[in-house]
Write a protein that holds these residues in place. Sequence first.
Motif, mmCIF file in Angstrom:
data_model
loop_
_atom_site.group_PDB
_atom_site.id
_atom_site.type_symbol
_atom_site.label_atom_id
_atom_site.label_comp_id
_atom_site.label_asym_id
_atom_site.label_seq_id
_atom_site.Cartn_x
_atom_site.Cartn_y
_atom_site.Cartn_z
ATOM 1 N N MET A 170 23.521 -42.005 3.171
ATOM 2 C CA MET A 170 23.469 -43.334 2.771
ATOM 3 C C MET A 170 22.169 -43.829 3.503
ATOM 4 N N ILE A 171 22.155 -43.377 4.905
ATOM 5 C CA ILE A 171 21.256 -44.055 5.666
ATOM 6 C C ILE A 171 19.927 -43.161 5.515
ATOM 7 N N ILE A 172 20.082 -42.247 4.873
ATOM 8 C CA ILE A 172 18.485 -41.294 4.490
ATOM 9 C C ILE A 172 17.887 -42.004 3.304
ATOM 10 N N VAL A 173 18.926 -42.729 2.190
ATOM 11 C CA VAL A 173 18.254 -42.969 1.178
ATOM 12 C C VAL A 173 17.567 -44.598 1.771
ATOM 13 N N ILE A 199 14.264 -43.535 3.270
ATOM 14 C CA ILE A 199 13.131 -43.357 2.258
ATOM 15 C C ILE A 199 12.842 -44.691 1.411
ATOM 16 N N GLY A 200 13.798 -45.549 1.279
ATOM 17 C CA GLY A 200 13.223 -46.849 0.769
ATOM 18 C C GLY A 200 12.103 -47.650 1.517
ATOM 19 N N VAL A 201 12.660 -47.664 2.963
ATOM 20 C CA VAL A 201 11.608 -48.228 3.656
ATOM 21 C C VAL A 201 10.343 -47.634 3.834
ATOM 22 N N LEU A 202 10.345 -46.395 3.974
ATOM 23 C CA LEU A 202 9.132 -45.439 4.070
ATOM 24 C C LEU A 202 8.334 -45.628 2.764
ATOM 25 N N ALA A 203 8.971 -45.897 1.583
ATOM 26 C CA ALA A 203 8.245 -45.936 0.344
ATOM 27 C C ALA A 203 7.731 -47.524 0.540
ATOM 28 N N LEU A 204 8.192 -48.417 0.863
ATOM 29 C CA LEU A 204 7.830 -49.537 1.057
ATOM 30 C C LEU A 204 6.668 -49.864 1.860
#
Length: 64
Positions: A1-4, A7-12
């Motif tokens: 869950m933390i990886i997702v 990844i979301g923060v990195l995409a933002l």
Amino acid sequence: MIIVLLIGVLALVMGGCACVVWAELGGPRWVRGVAKATLLVGDLVRSAHREQRRGLNSGGDDGD
């Protein structure tokens, strides 16, 4: 869950950086808005980091 989440923060972050570059090149209005928000968040993070470092340095030696 933390990886997702990471990844979301990195995409933002990457999307915000792309919008800053695109806005410099004269992108549409929404891109300029996203770029302005990205730069504002960056300034807030930078000032929070400065405040944290200032708090760490206040208890000890002033020779930075």
